[in-house]
Design a protein around this motif. Structure first.
Motif, short mmCIF file in Angstrom:
data_model
loop_
_atom_site.label_atom_id
_atom_site.label_comp_id
_atom_site.label_asym_id
_atom_site.label_seq_id
_atom_site.Cartn_x
_atom_site.Cartn_y
_atom_site.Cartn_z
N THR A 42 0.73 -0.97 -0.35
CA THR A 42 -0.14 -0.14 0.35
C THR A 42 0.66 1.57 -0.24
OG1 THR A 42 -0.26 -0.04 2.54
CG2 THR A 42 -1.90 -1.45 1.02
N THR A 43 2.74 0.44 0.20
CA THR A 43 3.27 2.03 0.10
C THR A 43 4.44 2.11 -0.92
OG1 THR A 43 2.52 2.78 1.92
CG2 THR A 43 4.37 3.65 1.56
N ILE A 44 4.57 2.50 -1.45
CA ILE A 44 5.98 3.00 -1.80
C ILE A 44 6.67 3.92 -1.35
CG2 ILE A 44 7.72 2.86 -4.27
CD1 ILE A 44 5.29 1.36 -5.52
N VAL A 45 8.16 3.88 -1.66
CA VAL A 45 9.00 4.74 -0.16
C VAL A 45 10.32 4.69 -1.55
CG1 VAL A 45 10.53 4.78 1.52
CG2 VAL A 45 8.16 4.37 2.15
N ASN A 46 10.64 6.13 -1.68
CA ASN A 46 11.86 6.45 -2.09
C ASN A 46 12.60 7.55 -2.07
OD1 ASN A 46 12.72 7.22 -5.06
ND2 ASN A 46 13.19 5.32 -5.16
N ILE A 47 13.62 7.47 -1.47
CA ILE A 47 15.04 8.10 -0.59
C ILE A 47 15.93 8.45 -1.68
CG2 ILE A 47 16.17 9.09 1.44
CD1 ILE A 47 13.92 6.87 2.57
N ASN A 48 16.44 9.78 -1.77
CA ASN A 48 17.85 9.88 -2.45
C ASN A 48 17.93 8.99 -3.68
OD1 ASN A 48 17.78 11.89 -1.04
ND2 ASN A 48 19.03 10.71 0.47
N MET A 49 16.96 9.11 -4.71
CA MET A 49 17.44 7.68 -6.33
C MET A 49 16.83 9.22 -7.22
SD MET A 49 15.09 4.78 -7.85
CE MET A 49 14.44 5.95 -9.18
N ILE A 50 16.43 9.79 -7.40
CA ILE A 50 15.94 10.92 -7.91
C ILE A 50 17.09 11.09 -9.06
CG2 ILE A 50 14.24 11.77 -9.04
CD1 ILE A 50 11.66 10.60 -8.22
N HIS A 51 17.51 12.24 -8.24
CA HIS A 51 18.25 12.66 -8.50
C HIS A 51 20.10 11.85 -8.92
CE1 HIS A 51 18.77 12.50 -4.08
NE2 HIS A 51 20.60 12.70 -4.09
N ILE A 52 19.67 11.09 -8.61
CA ILE A 52 21.34 10.43 -8.74
C ILE A 52 20.99 8.81 -10.30
CG2 ILE A 52 23.20 9.12 -7.75
CD1 ILE A 52 22.50 10.44 -5.04
N SER A 53 20.06 9.52 -10.47
CA SER A 53 19.18 8.50 -12.11
C SER A 53 18.79 9.12 -12.98
CB SER A 53 18.38 7.52 -11.19
OG SER A 53 17.66 7.63 -11.09
N PRO A 54 19.01 8.80 -14.59
CA PRO A 54 18.39 9.22 -15.38
C PRO A 54 16.82 9.66 -15.04
CG PRO A 54 19.83 7.27 -16.09
CD PRO A 54 19.06 7.46 -14.31
N TRP A 55 16.02 10.50 -15.62
CA TRP A 55 14.92 10.43 -15.78
C TRP A 55 14.40 9.42 -15.85
CZ3 TRP A 55 11.70 13.88 -13.76
CH2 TRP A 55 10.66 14.37 -14.19
N SER A 56 14.28 8.12 -17.11
CA SER A 56 13.44 7.15 -17.35
C SER A 56 13.42 5.91 -15.56
CB SER A 56 14.72 5.84 -17.81
OG SER A 56 16.18 5.90 -17.35
N ALA A 57 14.66 6.42 -14.70
CA ALA A 57 14.13 5.94 -13.49
C ALA A 57 12.58 6.25 -12.61
CB ALA A 57 15.54 6.20 -12.57
N CYS A 58 13.13 7.58 -13.02
CA CYS A 58 11.83 8.72 -12.15
C CYS A 58 9.95 8.06 -12.88
CB CYS A 58 11.86 9.62 -12.41
SG CYS A 58 10.28 10.96 -11.45
N LEU A 59 10.38 8.24 -14.50
CA LEU A 59 9.63 7.62 -14.72
C LEU A 59 9.14 5.99 -14.59
CD1 LEU A 59 9.97 8.83 -18.89
CD2 LEU A 59 8.57 10.31 -17.24
N GLY A 60 9.66 5.46 -14.37
CA GLY A 60 9.85 4.15 -14.23
C GLY A 60 8.99 3.85 -13.11
N LEU A 61 9.45 4.88 -12.11
CA LEU A 61 9.17 4.32 -10.30
C LEU A 61 7.61 4.79 -10.75
CD1 LEU A 61 10.07 4.51 -7.65
CD2 LEU A 61 9.98 6.97 -7.42
#
Ligand SMILES: C[S@@+](CC[C@H](N)C(=O)[O-])C[C@H]1O[C@@H](n2cnc3c(N)ncnc32)[C@H](O)[C@@H]1O
Length: 204
Positions: free
Chosen positions: A103-122
């Protein structure tokens, strides 16, 4: 196992502040999937606060997964699962089935240390996995209105880009836009220490 343990000193500084927000915004039932768990120190600190719910760590990096597992095995915490190998950019994370009750997805300190495709995939993954009213929690530095919010974030951004041109501090409005396009409605942002933000989305 101690040889596999990794240490990220920032986790000691931000974990209590993050937990305070998680306790306020997470749904009261269901399991928690963490994307990009890194060393696993956060997982170890957060999981006991959500017992008996399961904390499910993950990371695509095998060194990180070894570290998470080493910390997990060395603890007496019984509601952390073994880490999964999940790359947020992939179109199937292998944990989509309803019986995982995430019921929850937690994502800490990834979006800036990965390509935009990782954010879109998230965002795609959160759209696939979360039930209605499920929560996506993000933590990290963001630009707002296209501008850095602090000189320290600007120099951090430059150092990230010098390592990888696809990395870098993202614009909060762009992240909100791609989330909302996937049915993840922006709820609130919370100012955190060291010019970071907690950003909370709820699945429609
Ligand atoms: C700076 S670390 C943060 C780790 C941890 N969340 C923390 O705050 O200490 C970034 C993490 O993102 C992970 N990562 C990078 N790209 C990813 C992707 N596409 N999908 C999932 N995780 C990714 C890395 O393996 C690394 O563990």
């Amino acid at each position: 196992m101690d040889n596999f343990k990794q240490y990220a000193p920032a986790t000691q500084r931000n974990r209590e502040h993050i937990l305070e927000v998680l306790l306020k915004v997470l749904p009261s039932s269901g399991n928690i999937l963490e994307i990009a768990s890194g060393t696993g120190e956060h997982s170890l600190f957060f999981a006991p606060a959500f017992r008996p719910r399961q904390w499910i760590p993950s990371d695509p990096n095998p060194t990180a997964r070894n570290s998470i597992e080493a910390w997990r095995q060395d603890s007496s915490i019984n509601n952390i699962q073994s880490p999964l190998n999940i790359n947020a950019a992939n179109s199937n994370w292998g944990i989509e089935e309803k019986e995982h009750n995430i019921t929850t997805i937690v994502n800490i300190n990834m979006i800036h240390i990965s390509p935009w495709s990782a954010c879109l995939g998230l965002m795609e993954g959160a759209k696939r996995i979360l039930p209605s009213k499920g929560i996506l929690y993000l933590y990290g530095p963001y630009k707002q209105g296209g501008k850095h919010t602090a000189p320290s974030n600007e120099s951090f951004d430059q150092s990230l880009r010098s390592q990888n041109l696809e990395w870098g501090v993202k614009n909060l409005e762009d992240v909100i836009k791609v989330a909302e396009e996937r049915g993840l409605l922006f709820q609130e942002k919370v100012e955190m220490p060291a010019n970071n933000l907690s950003v909370i989305f709820e699945k429609q």
